[in-house]
Write a protein that holds these residues in place. Structure first.
Motif, PDB file in Angstrom:
ATOM      1  N   ARG A  73      37.863  18.909  61.513  1.00 30.82           N
ATOM      2  CA  ARG A  73      37.473  18.942  63.080  1.00 30.82           C
ATOM      3  C   ARG A  73      38.327  19.896  63.483  1.00 30.82           C
ATOM      4  O   ARG A  73      37.438  20.949  64.088  1.00 30.82           O
ATOM      5  CB  ARG A  73      37.567  18.033  63.924  1.00 30.82           C
ATOM      6  CG  ARG A  73      36.618  18.202  65.343  1.00 30.82           C
ATOM      7  CD  ARG A  73      37.180  17.196  66.243  1.00 30.82           C
ATOM      8  NE  ARG A  73      38.724  16.254  66.383  1.00 30.82           N
ATOM      9  CZ  ARG A  73      39.451  16.577  66.679  1.00 30.82           C
ATOM     10  NH1 ARG A  73      40.021  18.061  67.686  1.00 30.82           N
ATOM     11  NH2 ARG A  73      40.778  16.310  66.790  1.00 30.82           N
ATOM     12  N   ARG A  74      39.842  20.135  63.273  1.00 31.61           N
ATOM     13  CA  ARG A  74      40.283  21.414  63.438  1.00 31.61           C
ATOM     14  C   ARG A  74      40.203  22.723  62.930  1.00 31.61           C
ATOM     15  O   ARG A  74      40.035  23.784  63.651  1.00 31.61           O
ATOM     16  CB  ARG A  74      42.152  21.233  63.687  1.00 31.61           C
ATOM     17  CG  ARG A  74      42.407  19.495  64.654  1.00 31.61           C
ATOM     18  CD  ARG A  74      44.116  19.328  64.150  1.00 31.61           C
ATOM     19  NE  ARG A  74      44.394  18.246  65.142  1.00 31.61           N
ATOM     20  CZ  ARG A  74      45.154  18.518  66.034  1.00 31.61           C
ATOM     21  NH1 ARG A  74      45.987  19.367  66.061  1.00 31.61           N
ATOM     22  NH2 ARG A  74      45.676  17.411  66.756  1.00 31.61           N
TER      23      ARG A  74
ATOM     24  N   LEU B 250      43.418  29.150  63.591  1.00 26.38           N
ATOM     25  CA  LEU B 250      43.365  27.569  63.461  1.00 26.38           C
ATOM     26  C   LEU B 250      44.625  26.864  63.315  1.00 26.38           C
ATOM     27  O   LEU B 250      44.857  26.607  62.056  1.00 26.38           O
ATOM     28  CB  LEU B 250      42.804  26.526  63.727  1.00 26.38           C
ATOM     29  CG  LEU B 250      40.928  27.196  64.024  1.00 26.38           C
ATOM     30  CD1 LEU B 250      39.816  26.147  63.008  1.00 26.38           C
ATOM     31  CD2 LEU B 250      40.901  26.945  65.495  1.00 26.38           C
TER      32      LEU B 250
ATOM     33  N   GLY C 253      37.490  23.456  62.127  1.00 28.11           N
ATOM     34  CA  GLY C 253      36.257  24.241  62.503  1.00 28.11           C
ATOM     35  C   GLY C 253      34.682  23.551  61.845  1.00 28.11           C
ATOM     36  O   GLY C 253      33.630  24.206  61.509  1.00 28.11           O
TER      37      GLY C 253
ATOM     38  N   SER D 147      39.208  32.192  58.803  1.00 25.95           N
ATOM     39  CA  SER D 147      39.129  32.094  60.020  1.00 25.95           C
ATOM     40  C   SER D 147      39.721  32.792  61.398  1.00 25.95           C
ATOM     41  O   SER D 147      39.846  33.066  62.182  1.00 25.95           O
ATOM     42  CB  SER D 147      39.112  30.439  60.635  1.00 25.95           C
ATOM     43  OG  SER D 147      37.600  29.784  60.364  1.00 25.95           O
TER      44      SER D 147
ATOM     45  N   SER E 272      31.896  20.682  60.589  1.00 24.84           N
ATOM     46  CA  SER E 272      31.775  19.558  61.488  1.00 24.84           C
ATOM     47  C   SER E 272      31.588  18.032  59.791  1.00 24.84           C
ATOM     48  O   SER E 272      31.133  18.660  59.197  1.00 24.84           O
ATOM     49  CB  SER E 272      29.527  20.015  62.250  1.00 24.84           C
ATOM     50  OG  SER E 272      29.710  19.100  62.385  1.00 24.84           O
TER      51      SER E 272
END
Length: 194
Positions: A65-66, A190, A68, A181, A70
């Motif tokens: 989740r962290r 992240l 990104g 990311s 799903s």
């Protein structure tokens, strides 16, 4: 490690019997508690065994989740069965990762094992228990996933903290997603911690 755990592992390694004779496990009532205590370190009915599995699943879901990515835990996929069950049962995927492999969703199935499992038969070989657990999961679910247009990722770990190859590859890919990311957001990557 507690003194009790240390004594049990030391006796196990030195092949000193822990129990006077073989008997049925009082917890699962299915397996034989051999006199060397091997069953005790990996009985699936012990409360800590399920807790550890669920804790690793929850941490992995949080990392995804962290990053990104799903994912859904305990996702009903309606094609995973447990051949060990006497009745027909459909089990959920521990984690369903959406769009993981070429647009296909991936069923991630976690399994924890004691690195001491099977020690009496073949001696201790580092990583042997998790490699066997990983292969067993692949044999059990990979075909059903492929037949239903899903990828399958076994995530095998042992109670001493080692990971099997597929688990390492999954985490490496997550790391690559985080780094890509971070570079595309001007260095504001992240954080997988906190």
């Amino acid at each position: 490690m507690s003194a009790v755990e240390y004594r049990a592992i030391l006796k196990y390694r030195l092949m000193i019997p822990m129990y006077p004779e073989d008997e049925t496990c009082p917890i699962c009532r299915k397996a034989c508690m051999d006199k060397y205590g091997e069953h005790v370190v990996h009985c699936k009915e012990l409360p800590g065994f399920k807790y550890r599995h669920d804790w690793v699943r929850d941490v992995l879901e949080d990392i995804l989740r962290r990053a990104g990515i799903s994912a859904k835990k305990e996702a009903p996929v309606n094609f995973l069965t447990d051949p060990m069950e006497e009745r027909s049962t459909l089990r959920p995927a521990d984690l369903l990762v959406f769009g993981w492999a070429g647009g296909k969703h991936a069923c991630v199935d976690l399994t924890g094992v004691s690195p001491l499992a099977g020690l009496r038969e073949s001696g201790f070989i580092a990583g042997q228990a998790i490699r066997k657990a990983e292969a067993k999961k692949v044999d059990k679910h990979a075909k059903a996933c492929a037949d239903n247009q899903h990828a399958f990722v076994p995530f095998a770990f042992d109670t001493f903290g080692s990971l099997a190859l597929e688990a390492i590859l999954l985490l490496t890919r997550v790391q690559q997603v985080v780094h890509s990311s971070g570079s595309s957001t001007g260095g504001r990557g992240l954080s997988l911690i906190g």
